[in-house]
Design an enzyme around this catalytic site. Sequence first.
Site, PDB file in Angstrom:
ATOM      1  N   ASP A 115      46.780  44.642  41.989  1.00 28.63           N
ATOM      2  CA  ASP A 115      46.273  43.884  43.141  1.00 28.63           C
ATOM      3  C   ASP A 115      47.435  43.431  44.013  1.00 28.63           C
ATOM      4  OD1 ASP A 115      43.778  44.159  42.029  1.00 28.63           O
ATOM      5  OD2 ASP A 115      43.824  42.184  41.059  1.00 28.63           O
TER       6      ASP A 115
HETATM    7  N1  URA Z   1      43.815  43.346  36.368  1.00 28.55           N
HETATM    8  C1  URA Z   1      43.652  42.636  37.505  1.00 28.55           C
HETATM    9  O1  URA Z   1      42.747  41.818  37.605  1.00 28.55           O
HETATM   10  N2  URA Z   1      44.519  42.847  38.511  1.00 28.55           N
HETATM   11  C2  URA Z   1      45.544  43.704  38.450  1.00 28.55           C
HETATM   12  O2  URA Z   1      46.323  43.844  39.408  1.00 28.55           O
HETATM   13  C3  URA Z   1      45.717  44.433  37.256  1.00 28.55           C
HETATM   14  C4  URA Z   1      44.844  44.245  36.222  1.00 28.55           C
END
Ligand code: URA
Length: 248
Positions: A115
């Site tokens: 993310d």
């Molecule tokens: N899980 C998440 O919620 N975000 C990420 O970036 C990676 C794994």
Amino acid sequence: MRLADVLYSQGFGTRRVCAGMVEQGMVAVHRGQASPEVCLDPSVDVVQDGLVLHVQGVDWPYHAKAYLMMHKPAAVECSQRPSAYPSVYSLLPAPLRERPVRGASKGVQAVGRLDQDTTGLLLFSDDGQFIHRMASPKRHVPKIYRVVTRHAVTEVQQQRLLEGVVLEDDPVPVCASRCTRLGECALDLTLTQGKYHQVKRMLAAVGNRVEHLHRWRIGALDLPQDLAPGQWRWLSPDELARAQDAAL
Ligand code: URA
């Protein structure tokens, strides 16, 4: 291989542009500690093994295939076409984004996504098989996330994360293969799947909330301490072998 073709294979432009760069004296070649020698003939045959190109003053070790790691900083998106933040690809030098790849795409691709607000270890490659193997849920490559939570993590929450929780859009429960409490609001969570926002959704499903998320291990590869946020580097042959072992 012809020098212009070597440059082309490394992403320095079309064959014509690469030939022009050589003719204009912008390219030197060397090996190991030897000093770079300018070469003005685009057709000269060069041995790729151990070759270091020196292009406009910058060393560029030849890599038949590209395998890299990056310390992804916060506030960058893993998409090639980001919507709100700069793309992780903007942190890579142009040749890595431009390398010719058989098929439709060009340049290296990230192995999975993080993310925009997640930091940590991200791999890139132009080897489709490697990307597929590392990212495939069938290979169960473990990834370890350091999670800082808003509320204290309870034993019940820990247990539920290990036993499996159902996320709102999927009836099949997902679970952590390990969950190590590091403090009141901190834990290491090991996942072998890679669902959208998985860590955040798992923590929400047990009644907590992720405040900060950092991935520090993929398979047998740790994010090196000396790789600062935003920096990238080539995987060493040993690191590549260890990454591939994890995805067998
Ligand atoms: N899980 C998440 O919620 N975000 C990420 O970036 C990676 C794994």
